[in-house]
Design an enzyme around this catalytic site. Structure first.
Site, PDB file in Angstrom:
ATOM      1  N   GLN A   7      11.590  75.777  48.410  1.00 31.84           N
ATOM      2  CA  GLN A   7      10.944  76.244  47.174  1.00 31.84           C
ATOM      3  C   GLN A   7       9.200  75.736  47.418  1.00 31.84           C
ATOM      4  OE1 GLN A   7      11.468  74.694  43.191  1.00 31.84           O
ATOM      5  NE2 GLN A   7      12.740  76.786  42.795  1.00 31.84           N
ATOM      6  N   TYR A   9       5.860  77.107  35.557  1.00 32.34           N
ATOM      7  CA  TYR A   9       5.189  76.478  36.376  1.00 32.34           C
ATOM      8  C   TYR A   9       3.762  77.033  36.492  1.00 32.34           C
ATOM      9  CZ  TYR A   9       8.539  73.334  38.371  1.00 32.34           C
ATOM     10  OH  TYR A   9       9.624  72.125  38.834  1.00 32.34           O
ATOM     11  N   ARG A  29      25.078  74.593  39.811  1.00 25.74           N
ATOM     12  CA  ARG A  29      25.799  73.832  39.311  1.00 25.74           C
ATOM     13  C   ARG A  29      27.281  73.744  39.926  1.00 25.74           C
ATOM     14  NH1 ARG A  29      24.933  74.983  33.152  1.00 25.74           N
ATOM     15  NH2 ARG A  29      24.659  77.115  34.324  1.00 25.74           N
TER      16      ARG A  29
END
Length: 399
Positions: free
Chosen positions: A103, A173, A350
């Site tokens: 990423q 971001y 998760r």
């Protein structure tokens, strides 16, 4: 277009030039295992777990393109000194049969300038709730430098053996901050209309694609909705996605949501671990989190399976390029529904932190759903090594 015969989520497939053993993706979730900004054995082991557990693609999170682009100092800035460690990690993942993505991002206003020792930059000048400093507005020279840094990072990752580059264009971001009207008050060619606000993301994607060609797949994480007033809306996110598709620079889009700066729980859903998060913060931040404003930062959104599906379907109907569905995917029936809906991949976070072997178990029929309870207590552990606290608690229970 939804497929007449949905593909098998556990069967091999293609992502751009890369062959994947199945359509499951370990989503990028910050690992907290690079204390000196270098690849560690612990970071490799973190990704080996879901890779051995069957995922088609595991994603290394938050590989910063520049020192001021880290969220805080304990992150990797990709450069020549990081290459050998990255290559060692890629080789280890490949031995499992999985592919590896990096990423690639610049944190922009989500960066902690005090921790990094370098002032953060954003689309426009604003105060930082993380560093208690002012974030300066990026100059055009900054944007040229950052674009070149994306290209250099991409080249390093390709040379290190990575299969996929995921360009981070969400969560407030840097690129995302340009897309959000309330964060971008510029009067130049990077502000104003959506086409202008989309300029940075599009030029980064073009520059990276021109550098790497078909050596790797190039994807982007974009926002279905930022979840705060003045953020990227679903309409704007869809229009941005259409611009990216028209450019032809990307092999797929991963559909995400929320803002790490303004509304992080919009992405995660489920319980908000306010007390656990406060315990990890400096005193002044802990005190701030006890105020109504601080409590409002970690809002509570009820968890439901595939909670971004409805918004994502709008993107699926309007776009022809491959899409990755993200957001609370835990059940094999949800994965199969995603394929029936026309999505090409499913991304999980998760659920795989709780059960790294989940994909193997679902594919073999040993399970039909994961056991993650969506308590989100994993979120505050990012500062000490991201992990599921429930695993340790369960292990401590008497037989």
């Amino acid at each position: 277009m939804t497929p007449a015969s949905p593909p098998d989520v556990f069967a091999p497939t293609q992502l751009g030039p890369v062959r994947l053993r199945n359509r499951t993706v370990k989503a990028a979730t910050f690992e907290g295992r690079a204390p000196h900004g270098q690849v560690t054995d612990a970071l490799i082991d973190y990704h080996l777990a879901p890779a051995r557990g069957g995922v088609g693609l595991t994603t290394v999170a938050y590989l910063a393109v520049a020192p001021e682009g880290r969220t805080h100092r304990e992150q990797i800035v990709v450069g020549p000194d990081a290459r050998d460690g990255l290559a060692r990690m890629a080789a280890a993942i490949h031995e499992t049969g999985a592919a590896i993505a990096g990423q690639v991002g610049h944190a922009g206003p989500v960066a902690n300038g005090r921790s990094n020792g370098v002032k953060a930059i954003s689309a426009s000048r604003m105060p930082s709730p993380l560093s208690m400093q002012m974030i300066r507005s990026a100059t055009e020279a900054d944007l040229t430098r950052v674009t070149k840094a994306y290209v250099a990072t991409a080249r390093t990752l390709v040379d290190a053996g990575f299969d996929v580059l995921e360009l981070h264009m969400a969560h407030s971001y840097l690129i995302s901050s340009f897309l959000a009207p309330s964060l971008n008050r510029r009067k130049d060619g990077y502000g104003g209309s959506l086409e202008h606000r989309a300029r940075l993301g599009r030029q980064v994607a073009r520059a990276v694609r021109d550098e790497v060609g078909d050596a790797v797949a190039v994807t982007a994480k974009i926002s279905l909705s930022d979840g705060f007033k003045g953020g990227v809306t679903t309409d704007a996110g869809l229009e941005y996605a259409q611009l990216l598709e028209s450019d032809g620079t990307l092999d797929a889009l991963q559909l995400s949501g929320g803002s790490s700066l303004m509304n992080p729980m919009y992405l995660f859903r489920g319980d908000a671990p306010l007390s656990e998060f406060a315990a990890t913060m400096p005193l002044v931040v802990r005190l701030g989190m006890k105020t109504p404003v601080g409590k409002g930062f970690l809002k509570t959104y009820p968890f439901e399976e595939a909670y971004f599906r409805d918004k994502a379907l709008r993107f699926r109907e309007a776009l022809s390029m491959p899409l990755m569905l993200l957001g609370g995917i835990n059940r094999v029936e949800t994965m199969e529904q995603a394929m029936a809906d026309g999505f090409d991949f499913v991304a999980m976070g998760r659920a795989l932190l709780r059960e790294p072997n989940l994909v193997n178990d679902l594919a073999a029929g040993r399970a039909v759903e994961g056991v993650c309870i969506h308590c989100n207590r994993c979120m505050p552990t990012i500062y000490s090594g991201t992990r599921c606290p429930v695993i340790a608690e369960t292990a401590a229970l008497p037989n």
